[in-house]
Write an enzyme that holds these catalytic residues in place. Structure first.
Site, short mmCIF file in Angstrom:
data_model
loop_
_atom_site.label_atom_id
_atom_site.label_comp_id
_atom_site.label_asym_id
_atom_site.label_seq_id
_atom_site.Cartn_x
_atom_site.Cartn_y
_atom_site.Cartn_z
N TYR A 157 -5.78 -55.79 -43.30
CA TYR A 157 -5.85 -56.75 -42.19
C TYR A 157 -5.13 -56.02 -40.89
CZ TYR A 157 -5.27 -61.28 -39.74
OH TYR A 157 -5.53 -62.32 -38.86
N THR A 187 -1.54 -70.03 -36.35
CA THR A 187 -2.33 -71.14 -35.53
C THR A 187 -2.69 -72.21 -36.86
OG1 THR A 187 -3.18 -70.11 -33.99
CG2 THR A 187 -4.15 -72.05 -34.29
#
Ligand code: NAD
Ligand code: UDP
Length: 344
Positions: A157, A187
């Site tokens: 990632y 988030t």
């Protein structure tokens, strides 16, 4: 509208948590939105309310593959913006198929950048605070090069996004595309999947269900949580910014807290009596993270406006509804959810 014409916007990853909110917001602005998604971690359910929306198209496709002919036909020479949000974002999900995660960031971004080169659309990459790895500089500024373990389990990632950033700026340097890179910090909000595996969705669903709350390590590691509506406002502001912009922009909420503090807050807000249990800290788990958002503030006039308490309030309400709906479902919850998803 742009020159009296309705804007055409492509959102890759639009069926996911952030992407579905972005689609809603763009449609509310009057844009025509095409979403490309392979539905690996996203859900049609997130877009169910758009089923009859004439200005919205969902195309089930993988961005690793060549851009679908249907998109090319629709977008030829009039596409305005391409948001690339396609990529699993939760550690258990992106580590489940690391090769696919890496290729999604690299090949997927290349496909969409080439589409932008061909059409003149502006490209925005949803990058991540993970490019800073386990940061030695705190808070993190865009000028910090990061401290990433390039061979660890998070590398598919982190390094995938770093490579995507490199490619994105190579296209810009060569004058092949106009680009924006948002480095997004943690988030949260409604439409996170309950089985997503990230801390907010885990802790909230566990607290609501009265299950043990899992804290990895001693809970002293910090994160800075941004509410999804604030992030969407920031992404759009960054995409639409026409002034000079050299480099990536951090988007996040600088309000930093320990994971253990988040757990206490959720327990207090839900009135849950769940027990807290310790689990091993995942390999390479960053010890701290907090964005320096000076560039976003000064260049875009953007800053988050939603307090953690307010954001958690709507997140908890949303997961509570989900919990009630799942209790009302037949015994085979998974099969029911699949059937429900297929109906969209
Ligand atoms: P998510 O997993 O809910 O959404 C990702 C979406 O991309 C899903 O709908 C998934 O099905 C789709 N997708 C994945 N690989 C794809 C592929 N190869 N082709 C087509 N579609 C594909 O995650 P999210 O939280 O909404 O994150 C959205 C983006 O923002 C991601 O790129 C992520 O890296 C970035 N980001 C998110 C956060 C966060 O805290 N939410 C933080 C940093 C960066
Ligand atoms: N975490 C936790 N319990 C959970 C899930 C995550 O304590 O059930 C921790 C995780 O180890 C990390 C932090 O919470 O330190 C944030 O994890 P998340 O997966 O949400 O985001 P990321 O690690 O990618 O920042």
């Amino acid at each position: 509208m742009k020159n009296g014409r309705r804007q055409l916007v492509l959102v890759a990853g639009g069926a996911g948590f952030v992407g579905s909110h972005l689609c809603d917001s763009l449609l509310a602005d009057g844009a025509h939105v095409i979403c490309i998604d392979n539905l690996k971690t996203g859900r049609k359910l997130n877009l169910r309310h758009l089923e009859r929306e004439p200005l919205f198209d969902l195309i089930e496709a993988d961005i690793i593959d060549p851009v679908p002919a249907r998109v090319l036909r629709q977008s030829k020479s009039q596409i305005d913006f391409v948001y690339n949000l396609a990529c699993p974002a939760s550690p258990p999900h992106y580590q489940a198929d690391p090769e696919h995660t890496m290729m999604t960031s690299v090949l997927g971004s290349r496909n969409l950048l080439r589409l932008c080169e061909d059409t003149g659309a502006r490209f925005l990459l949803a990058s991540t605070s993970e490019v800073y790895g386990d940061p030695e500089v705190h808070p993190q500024r865009e000028s910090y090069w990061g401290n990433v373990n390039s061979i660890g389990p998070r590398a598919c990632y982190d390094e995938g996004k770093r490579a995507a950033e490199a490619l994105t700026f190579d296209f810009e340097r060569a004058g092949r595309a106009s680009v924006r890179v948002a480095r997004i910090f943690n988030t949260y909000g409604p439409r996170m999947a309950a089985d997503d595996g990230r801390v907010v969705s885990n802790v909230v669903t566990q607290a609501i269900a009265g299950e043990d709350i899992t804290v990895y390590g001693d809970g002293s590691q910090t994160r800075s949580f941004c509410y999804v509506d604030d992030l969407v406002t920031g992404l759009k502001a960054l995409m639409r910014h026409d002034g000079p912009l050299k480099g990536p922009v951090n988007l996040g909420n600088p309000n930093e807290l320990r994971v253990s503090d988040l757990v206490e807050l959720v327990l207090a807000m839900t009135g849950s009596s769940s027990a807290v249990v310790r689990r091993p800290l995942p390999v390479d788990d960053p010890r701290r993270r907090r964005p320096d958002i000076t560039i976003a503030r000064e260049l875009l006039g953007w800053a988050p406006v939603t307090s953690l308490e307010k954001g958690l309030e709507s997140t908890i309400a949303w997961f509570s509804d989900e919990h009630d709906r799942s209790k009302a479902r037949p015994a085979n919850r998974a099969a029911f959810a699949l059937a429900e998803d297929a109906r969209v």
